[in-house]
Design a protein around this motif. Sequence first.
Motif, PDB file in Angstrom:
ATOM      1  N   PRO A 180      56.752  23.592 -20.669  1.00 58.56           N
ATOM      2  CA  PRO A 180      56.132  22.553 -21.808  1.00 58.56           C
ATOM      3  C   PRO A 180      56.369  22.993 -23.305  1.00 58.56           C
ATOM      4  N   TYR A 181      57.005  21.723 -23.872  1.00 61.81           N
ATOM      5  CA  TYR A 181      57.147  21.966 -25.243  1.00 61.81           C
ATOM      6  C   TYR A 181      56.942  20.689 -25.740  1.00 61.81           C
ATOM      7  N   PHE A 182      57.006  20.344 -27.316  1.00 62.13           N
ATOM      8  CA  PHE A 182      56.671  19.015 -27.702  1.00 62.13           C
ATOM      9  C   PHE A 182      58.126  18.088 -27.564  1.00 62.13           C
ATOM     10  N   SER A 183      57.840  17.031 -26.989  1.00 63.19           N
ATOM     11  CA  SER A 183      59.037  16.178 -26.949  1.00 63.19           C
ATOM     12  C   SER A 183      58.654  14.659 -27.237  1.00 63.19           C
ATOM     13  N   GLN A 184      59.503  13.985 -27.617  1.00 60.04           N
ATOM     14  CA  GLN A 184      59.397  12.366 -27.936  1.00 60.04           C
ATOM     15  C   GLN A 184      59.110  11.792 -26.447  1.00 60.04           C
ATOM     16  N   HIS A 185      59.719  12.464 -25.720  1.00 57.76           N
ATOM     17  CA  HIS A 185      59.598  11.621 -24.115  1.00 57.76           C
ATOM     18  C   HIS A 185      58.422  12.301 -23.279  1.00 57.76           C
ATOM     19  N   PRO A 186      57.479  11.790 -22.908  1.00 57.44           N
ATOM     20  CA  PRO A 186      56.255  12.139 -22.221  1.00 57.44           C
ATOM     21  C   PRO A 186      56.677  12.740 -21.085  1.00 57.44           C
ATOM     22  N   ASN A 187      57.748  12.190 -20.091  1.00 60.15           N
ATOM     23  CA  ASN A 187      58.181  12.828 -19.001  1.00 60.15           C
ATOM     24  C   ASN A 187      58.631  14.212 -18.817  1.00 60.15           C
ATOM     25  N   VAL A 188      59.013  14.507 -20.259  1.00 57.61           N
ATOM     26  CA  VAL A 188      59.563  15.606 -20.321  1.00 57.61           C
ATOM     27  C   VAL A 188      58.473  17.098 -19.945  1.00 57.61           C
ATOM     28  N   ALA A 189      58.744  17.802 -18.989  1.00 57.25           N
ATOM     29  CA  ALA A 189      57.727  18.984 -18.565  1.00 57.25           C
ATOM     30  C   ALA A 189      56.384  18.365 -17.980  1.00 57.25           C
ATOM     31  N   LEU A 190      56.470  17.094 -17.636  1.00 53.60           N
ATOM     32  CA  LEU A 190      55.093  16.388 -17.476  1.00 53.60           C
ATOM     33  C   LEU A 190      54.632  17.040 -15.790  1.00 53.60           C
TER      34      LEU A 190
END
Length: 201
Positions: A39-49
């Motif tokens: 997990p890390y901040f991303s503009q894509h909600p799918n990343v690390a979902l």
Amino acid sequence: MTIYRSLWRLNSFSLLLVGLLVFFSQVSGLKVSDLFFHPYFSQHPNVALLTRTFQILCSVPVIVCTFTYGITEKIQPRHPENRFILFSAILTGAFLLNEIYRLHIYMIGVGIPKLGVSLLYAIALFSYGWFFRQELRLTPYHILLAGLGLLFFAIGIDALNLKSKIIASLLEGVPKLFSEINIAFYYWYVCHGFIKTTYRR
């Protein structure tokens, strides 16, 4: 048979959701491995979902077992079965902390071999199973074993260091996710039954 029917429905529904997430990730231009990033901040909600979902699921047994122990300890103080719930909370809590803070990475970083770290966790798990074997036999422990089997499978895939990120992510991430789905379901079911039994006494 009702519990296994419920478990089958839960796993089938979860598998459908994972399939949809993989599909939409591909359509949106993301890689499948993005779903399993740490997990890390991303503009894509799918990343690390799915990684975040796994971590949330890891918190379920801890919360359920701690809550159950608090209730049953007040109703029947120092009852032998309460220890099983308490140590289940401690064990699953330790796993949650390791997953969030990546403690095994730090242990490897200070010079403890990866095999040694794995052996340490295996000893803790074996000790839990040995000391509470009688309590476990009174539960649908096959669900717990299935969850642990999926987790060890995922760990094994991670150790292989496969070249294909897509295949590696799916073979490691999906079994790991479903391992915690089944483990969370197991402890929810056990604690629910334990509270009902306690109130009847």
